[in-house]
Design a protein around this motif. Structure first.
Motif, PDB file in Angstrom:
ATOM      1  N   LEU A 438     -27.963  68.191  -8.801  1.00  0.00           N
ATOM      2  CA  LEU A 438     -27.331  68.442  -7.509  1.00  0.00           C
ATOM      3  C   LEU A 438     -28.344  69.020  -6.531  1.00  0.00           C
ATOM      4  O   LEU A 438     -28.411  68.600  -5.362  1.00  0.00           O
ATOM      5  CB  LEU A 438     -26.151  69.398  -7.678  1.00  0.00           C
ATOM      6  N   ASP A 439     -29.155  69.975  -6.988  1.00  0.00           N
ATOM      7  CA  ASP A 439     -30.178  70.558  -6.120  1.00  0.00           C
ATOM      8  C   ASP A 439     -31.158  69.493  -5.639  1.00  0.00           C
ATOM      9  O   ASP A 439     -31.565  69.491  -4.467  1.00  0.00           O
ATOM     10  CB  ASP A 439     -30.932  71.656  -6.862  1.00  0.00           C
ATOM     11  N   GLU A 440     -31.513  68.581  -6.551  1.00  0.00           N
ATOM     12  CA  GLU A 440     -32.441  67.510  -6.185  1.00  0.00           C
ATOM     13  C   GLU A 440     -31.814  66.582  -5.143  1.00  0.00           C
ATOM     14  O   GLU A 440     -32.475  66.167  -4.184  1.00  0.00           O
ATOM     15  CB  GLU A 440     -32.837  66.728  -7.428  1.00  0.00           C
ATOM     16  N   GLN A 441     -30.528  66.277  -5.317  1.00  0.00           N
ATOM     17  CA  GLN A 441     -29.842  65.427  -4.344  1.00  0.00           C
ATOM     18  C   GLN A 441     -29.792  66.085  -2.977  1.00  0.00           C
ATOM     19  O   GLN A 441     -30.022  65.446  -1.952  1.00  0.00           O
ATOM     20  CB  GLN A 441     -28.428  65.106  -4.828  1.00  0.00           C
ATOM     21  N   LEU A 442     -29.465  67.380  -2.958  1.00  0.00           N
ATOM     22  CA  LEU A 442     -29.390  68.087  -1.681  1.00  0.00           C
ATOM     23  C   LEU A 442     -30.748  68.128  -0.998  1.00  0.00           C
ATOM     24  O   LEU A 442     -30.848  67.972   0.230  1.00  0.00           O
ATOM     25  CB  LEU A 442     -28.865  69.501  -1.911  1.00  0.00           C
ATOM     26  N   ALA A 443     -31.799  68.328  -1.793  1.00  0.00           N
ATOM     27  CA  ALA A 443     -33.141  68.339  -1.209  1.00  0.00           C
ATOM     28  C   ALA A 443     -33.515  66.969  -0.658  1.00  0.00           C
ATOM     29  O   ALA A 443     -34.139  66.856   0.406  1.00  0.00           O
ATOM     30  CB  ALA A 443     -34.159  68.787  -2.266  1.00  0.00           C
ATOM     31  N   GLN A 444     -33.118  65.933  -1.376  1.00  0.00           N
ATOM     32  CA  GLN A 444     -33.417  64.576  -0.922  1.00  0.00           C
ATOM     33  C   GLN A 444     -32.686  64.264   0.371  1.00  0.00           C
ATOM     34  O   GLN A 444     -33.222  63.597   1.262  1.00  0.00           O
ATOM     35  CB  GLN A 444     -33.027  63.568  -2.009  1.00  0.00           C
ATOM     36  N   ILE A 445     -31.444  64.746   0.480  1.00  0.00           N
ATOM     37  CA  ILE A 445     -30.678  64.515   1.707  1.00  0.00           C
ATOM     38  C   ILE A 445     -31.393  65.138   2.904  1.00  0.00           C
ATOM     39  O   ILE A 445     -31.443  64.560   3.995  1.00  0.00           O
ATOM     40  CB  ILE A 445     -29.256  65.099   1.562  1.00  0.00           C
ATOM     41  N   GLN A 446     -31.976  66.333   2.693  1.00  0.00           N
ATOM     42  CA  GLN A 446     -32.686  66.993   3.781  1.00  0.00           C
ATOM     43  C   GLN A 446     -33.913  66.200   4.228  1.00  0.00           C
ATOM     44  O   GLN A 446     -34.307  66.240   5.392  1.00  0.00           O
ATOM     45  CB  GLN A 446     -33.120  68.397   3.330  1.00  0.00           C
ATOM     46  N   LEU A 447     -34.523  65.476   3.277  1.00  0.00           N
ATOM     47  CA  LEU A 447     -35.742  64.722   3.591  1.00  0.00           C
ATOM     48  C   LEU A 447     -35.458  63.321   4.090  1.00  0.00           C
ATOM     49  O   LEU A 447     -36.330  62.676   4.667  1.00  0.00           O
ATOM     50  CB  LEU A 447     -36.632  64.645   2.339  1.00  0.00           C
ATOM     51  N   THR A 448     -34.240  62.822   3.834  1.00  0.00           N
ATOM     52  CA  THR A 448     -33.911  61.438   4.191  1.00  0.00           C
ATOM     53  C   THR A 448     -33.402  61.363   5.613  1.00  0.00           C
ATOM     54  O   THR A 448     -32.454  62.074   5.981  1.00  0.00           O
ATOM     55  CB  THR A 448     -32.836  60.880   3.239  1.00  0.00           C
ATOM     56  N   PRO A 449     -34.009  60.531   6.442  1.00  0.00           N
ATOM     57  CA  PRO A 449     -33.517  60.383   7.822  1.00  0.00           C
ATOM     58  C   PRO A 449     -32.074  59.896   7.825  1.00  0.00           C
ATOM     59  O   PRO A 449     -31.692  59.051   7.023  1.00  0.00           O
ATOM     60  CB  PRO A 449     -34.459  59.326   8.423  1.00  0.00           C
ATOM     61  N   THR A 450     -31.277  60.450   8.688  1.00  0.00           N
ATOM     62  CA  THR A 450     -29.886  60.047   8.792  1.00  0.00           C
ATOM     63  C   THR A 450     -29.791  58.636   9.360  1.00  0.00           C
ATOM     64  O   THR A 450     -30.422  58.325  10.369  1.00  0.00           O
ATOM     65  CB  THR A 450     -29.111  61.016   9.703  1.00  0.00           C
ATOM     66  N   ALA A 451     -29.027  57.789   8.683  1.00  0.00           N
ATOM     67  CA  ALA A 451     -28.863  56.415   9.159  1.00  0.00           C
ATOM     68  C   ALA A 451     -28.145  56.418  10.502  1.00  0.00           C
ATOM     69  O   ALA A 451     -27.179  57.138  10.710  1.00  0.00           O
ATOM     70  CB  ALA A 451     -28.069  55.602   8.145  1.00  0.00           C
ATOM     71  N   VAL A 452     -28.645  55.621  11.414  1.00  0.00           N
ATOM     72  CA  VAL A 452     -28.037  55.505  12.732  1.00  0.00           C
ATOM     73  C   VAL A 452     -27.283  54.187  12.790  1.00  0.00           C
ATOM     74  O   VAL A 452     -27.886  53.114  12.821  1.00  0.00           O
ATOM     75  CB  VAL A 452     -29.095  55.553  13.849  1.00  0.00           C
ATOM     76  N   PRO A 453     -25.970  54.246  12.767  1.00  0.00           N
ATOM     77  CA  PRO A 453     -25.203  52.994  12.773  1.00  0.00           C
ATOM     78  C   PRO A 453     -25.211  52.330  14.141  1.00  0.00           C
ATOM     79  O   PRO A 453     -25.559  52.941  15.153  1.00  0.00           O
ATOM     80  CB  PRO A 453     -23.784  53.464  12.398  1.00  0.00           C
ATOM     81  N   ASP A 454     -24.831  51.088  14.136  1.00  0.00           N
ATOM     82  CA  ASP A 454     -24.714  50.327  15.364  1.00  0.00           C
ATOM     83  C   ASP A 454     -23.546  50.877  16.174  1.00  0.00           C
ATOM     84  O   ASP A 454     -22.407  50.891  15.723  1.00  0.00           O
ATOM     85  CB  ASP A 454     -24.470  48.856  15.017  1.00  0.00           C
ATOM     86  N   THR A 455     -23.837  51.368  17.383  1.00  0.00           N
ATOM     87  CA  THR A 455     -22.781  51.938  18.219  1.00  0.00           C
ATOM     88  C   THR A 455     -22.381  50.997  19.342  1.00  0.00           C
ATOM     89  O   THR A 455     -21.724  51.417  20.295  1.00  0.00           O
ATOM     90  CB  THR A 455     -23.239  53.278  18.817  1.00  0.00           C
TER      91      THR A 455
END
Length: 896
Positions: A438-455
């Motif tokens: 879980l800690d690894e997943q949370l750390a990865q989320i912080q490093l992963t750019p948030t996907a920008v959907p088509d608006t």
């Protein structure tokens, strides 16, 4: 339908949700322009639903259209609209929802598990429309139904049904234990206490279990955590500790319940069908007190001889409502009021495709509207106790919502259970590892750019007419092989350039009774089906005159061998459309790492064996395998015998075939195959000849990069092993050598015109167009036309080596379209390879190969002699008469 427990449902949802990582969309970018009506004053709105439900909705659409002259509804296939988001690539929910919302003004689809930003962006908030409609009775809905579709205060879906989890229990066993009927509002403490009273264990043997639900204790664990006030659903994951003492205590309690037999949690080494059949047997034998309602097959339910009662699952914060279907309005509609009028009408209609009843006699699905439920036959068939129980469940509040973060968190706990319950790790160690993940997943989320959907704005396509325009010729096209949705898309493209022809695509569900050649040919003007249809010359049209009269049709674009299955003397009763070969895939990265040349078109069997040997190394969990057979080892075994022996396995010179299993060449080839399987593959048994074969872990090993080559049909197995591997999959021919190849290595689908049709010219234009496109997207098929194979469109989806495979097989088939080993025989039904395959299987497991082949020869000869005496019944009685332990697929025990 067999259900594998709550853990399966939750983990499946976790996989879907884990792919969501969306930023807030801009609602202002959505097209909500309510422009003027159509020029004739009639508003046409689309209604998108699954293709197979068109017939169900058709009378309701007709009724609405008749009652509303100013608004007309037209059905739209949701399968067609969303096909681009379901191409076998990784699931992208944002793109999928955009395609759903762009399909039509109104939609019937499944809801749940989506982010609030997605719901707000793609679907219209129905609250103002509901409030403005004096005829709409919100109180007619069960409260939990509308509660489950409310997001940020807005209602974006009108639910059509609610799926409720119920338990079944063995009344006889409960009476033996002097237990009162379960209280509709019992607690988890009551529940686990009952499980303890139901179970009985003597020494290490469990005589009766408390519950068996296929979840290996996951459902009970949820309840234990609920009773301990452990909130895994609403607390942010960064504030949770999965190795918290409360969670450890709950799992200790679970382990204790399992140890004393209160929970059936047998964890098989491999998830096989037989493991679930064993659980069903325990239930049907009366050895289980409680099980999940509707988790049993119809056959098992029919075999139960004791009285069955029903009970509620104790309360859970998430309610365990399954994702259900509902109606929505696209936020891109230009006619929200007209769309609402249709949905308001539709929400009040019972559906003819009513699956709310069940084999068990209890309702797991009810209408979201109380009035529709109470009018249904299924509801009125329930007794007062059952209705009270359902009402008690519906009255419970849902205190948490299933979302991405909560599912990721709880799934880590669930995934730790097998290692704990199997004794591989202690509870503390397993939960510590879960927390680290879980800690690894949370750390990865912080490093992963948030996907920008088509608006960008949602633009709803104008509904395509689903009936022939005035003056157009209608042809009925039977998609009797392949994906009907793909052919529908091709038909729409064809009609753009051929407005005088309307193609109505049919599939097997539209045919009614009968699936023989005559039935199919009489149901459609033209169709796609396997090459067997060309054998009936009276039902399919000879296409050769049409080809001769069409100077522009390039018949030489087809390899001549592909035409053979469709030819009869000078007649051609079908156009080859797709061909399927048994091919070899290989891990190009593994070959390069081993310093090996990739498989060549002209490689020999010795080259193949050498590669398998050099690609095999290591031991245990890190062992590398040179080869795996993921299609059917039984099927593939015949290829090796055809390439290695001069004498055939079967002599067909007489009226009845005769086995040749003890020929020295056959024995030598059998030894080659068994040694290959034992030394260079992960297979420990020969699968495919028994009706109870269920596969092994070959797919997983291939996905881990631990297999160098694998035999299978067609294109790569990316869907099965995933498409994010760090290696390249390539394709090559099998080691064909110079020998003729069997027809079992080559199958073809063709395009046919019915001999009865009056639209042969229109059909011919359509089939010519279809032949230039690879719309039959099943992953095991090659296009029959060489120009399609070489096109840029096909090349973009093909793996390396595709063209070489095509050319190698076409050349081999040109040498001998049918193997000399496969001359026809009117009594070919009398041949049975079961005992030959059994000999190979037993040898693979250490028995003496030669002795096993001698025994297989004798048994097969006895069977054929019996079949000779029972020819009128095609020897059906002979299988078990000759071998009481026969477990092949070709016999049906009429006494069972």
């Amino acid at each position: 339908m067999r259900v594998r427990g709550i853990i399966t449902m939750l983990l499946t949802l976790a996989v879907i949700l884990s792919s969501c990582n969306l930023a807030n969309n801009n609602p202002e970018a959505i097209n909500t322009d309510t422009s003027a009506d159509n020029s004739d004053g009639v508003i046409t709105i689309g209604f998108a639903a699954d293709e197979f439900r068109e017939e169900e909705y058709a009378p309701l659409i007709e009724q609405f259209n008749n009652e509303n002259s100013d608004v007309q509804v037209q059905f739209v296939s949701l399968d067609l609209a969303t096909q681009a988001a379901n191409t076998g690539q990784s699931y992208e929910p944002n793109e999928y929802l955009r395609q759903v919302a762009s399909a039509a003004d109104t939609i019937a689809t499944y809801y749940g598990g989506f982010q609030p930003e997605q719901t707000n962006t793609y679907f219209y908030d129905l609250t103002p429309l509901i409030d403005a409609d004096s005829t709409f009775n919100r109180d007619d809905y069960y409260p939990v139904a509308l509660q489950s579709t409310t997001t940020n205060g807005g209602i974006h879906w009108l639910p059509t049904e609610i799926n409720l989890p119920f338990l079944s229990y063995n009344k006889d066993l409960w009476n033996e234990r002097n237990l009162p009927p379960p209280d509709p509002n019992w607690s988890w403490t009551d529940f686990t206490g009952t499980l303890e009273q139901l179970s009985e264990k003597n020494g290490n043997t469990v005589n009766t279990y408390g519950i068996a639900d296929g979840s290996q204790g996951a459902l009970v664990l949820l309840g234990l955590l609920e009773e301990a006030n452990t909130d895994l659903w609403n607390v942010p994951p960064e504030e949770l500790r999965l190795d918290d003492p409360t969670i450890m205590t709950a799992i200790e309690q679970l382990q204790g319940l399992i140890d004393q037999g209160s929970i059936y949690a047998e964890i098989p080494e491999e998830e096989t069908q037989s493991a679930y059949e064993e659980m069903e047997k325990q239930i049907s034998d009366g050895n289980v007190g409680i099980w999940m309602n509707d988790s049993l097959s119809s056959e098992t339910i029919n075999n139960i001889t004791f009285d069955v009662g029903y009970a509620n699952v104790p309360p859970l914060a998430i309610g365990l409502w399954s994702n259900s279907q509902g109606y929505a309005i696209s936020s891109g509609t230009e006619h929200p009021e007209a769309a609402w009028r249709w949905l308001s009408f539709l929400s009040q209609q019972p559906l003819t495709n009513d699956f709310r009843g069940s084999d068990s006699g209890m309702m797991n699905n009810i209408y979201a509207r109380q009035s529709l439920t109470e009018q249904s036959e299924s509801w009125n068939a329930l007794n007062e106790e059952q209705q009270t129980m359902i009402q008690a469940t519906l009255n419970r509040p849902v205190e948490a919502t299933i979302n991405e973060t909560s599912m990721n968190t709880i799934s880590l706990v669930f995934m730790a259970l097998p290692t704990i319950l199997g004794g591989e790790q202690d509870i503390e160690t397993a939960l510590r590892e879960a927390q680290a993940n879980l800690d690894e997943q949370l750390a990865q989320i912080q490093l992963t750019p948030t996907a920008v959907p088509d608006t960008g704005p949602i633009v709803i396509a104008t509904p395509i007419p689903n009936a022939a325009p005035d003056g157009a010729t209608t042809i009925r096209f039977g998609a009797f092989s392949g994906d009907p949705t793909s052919f529908q898309q091709a038909a729409l493209a064809f009609q753009e350039n051929n407005p005088d022809i309307f193609v109505e695509v049919l599939d097997h569900q539209m045919l009614g009774e009968g699936d023989g050649t005559e039935s199919l040919a009489s149901s459609a003007d033209c169709f796609v089906a396997n090459s067997d249809f060309s054998s009936d010359m009276t039902t399919t049209l000879d296409l050769q005159p049409l080809i001769d009269a069409d100077a522009g049709f390039p018949i030489d674009d087809y390899p001549s061998s592909f035409l053979v299955p469709f030819q009869n003397d000078s007649a051609l009763h079908g156009l080859p459309y797709t061909v399927q070969f048994d091919v070899l895939h290989y891990n190009q990265t593994v070959f390069e790492a081993a310093g090996l040349e990739p498989p060549q078109v002209d490689w020999s069997m010795d080259d193949f064996l050498s590669a398998a040997e050099q690609l095999s190394s290591g031991q245990g969990d890190t062992k590398q395998y040179g080869l795996a057979i993921i299609s059917s080892p039984t099927h593939e075994s015949h290829f090796f015998f055809e390439q290695l022996v001069v004498e055939p396995l079967i002599e067909r010179s007489n009226d009845f075939p005769q086995p040749n299993f003890t020929d020295p060449e056959v024995i030598e080839a059998a030894r080659f195959f068994v040694d290959l399987m034992a030394n260079y593959t992960p297979h420990t048994e020969l699968q495919g000849y028994k009706s109870s074969s269920y596969g092994d872990d070959s797919y997983q090993l291939i996905g881990e990069g631990r297999v160098g080559m694998w035999l299978s049909g067609g294109f790569p197995i990316a869907i099965a092993i995933g498409d994010d591997n760090e290696f390249t999959i390539a394709m090559a021919p099998k080691p064909l050598g110079d020998n003729p190849i069997s027809s079992r290595n080559f199958q073809a689908n063709g395009l046919f015109i019915s001999a009865q049709t009056e639209q042969q010219d229109a059909c011919w234009r359509w089939l010519k167009h279809l032949s230039t496109e690879m719309v039959d997207t099943y992953s095991t098929n090659f296009p029959a036309r060489r120009s399609v194979l070489e096109s840029e469109t096909f090349a973009a989806q093909a793996s390396p080596g595709t063209l070489e495979v095509y050319e190698a097989y076409s050349e081999a088939l040109d040498r001998a379209p049918l193997s000399q080993h496969e001359t026809t025989n009117s009594r070919s039904w009398a041949m049975e390879y079961y005992w030959f395959h059994q000999a190979l299987d037993r040898a693979l497991q250490g028995e003496d190969l030669e002795q096993e082949l001698i025994e297989a020869q004798r048994t097969t000869e006895d069977y054929i002699e019996c079949a000779r005496q029972n020819e009128e019944e095609y020897g059906q009685a002979c299988y078990k008469q000759i071998d009481p332990d026969y477990a092949g697929p070709r016999v049906f025990d009429t006494e069972e």
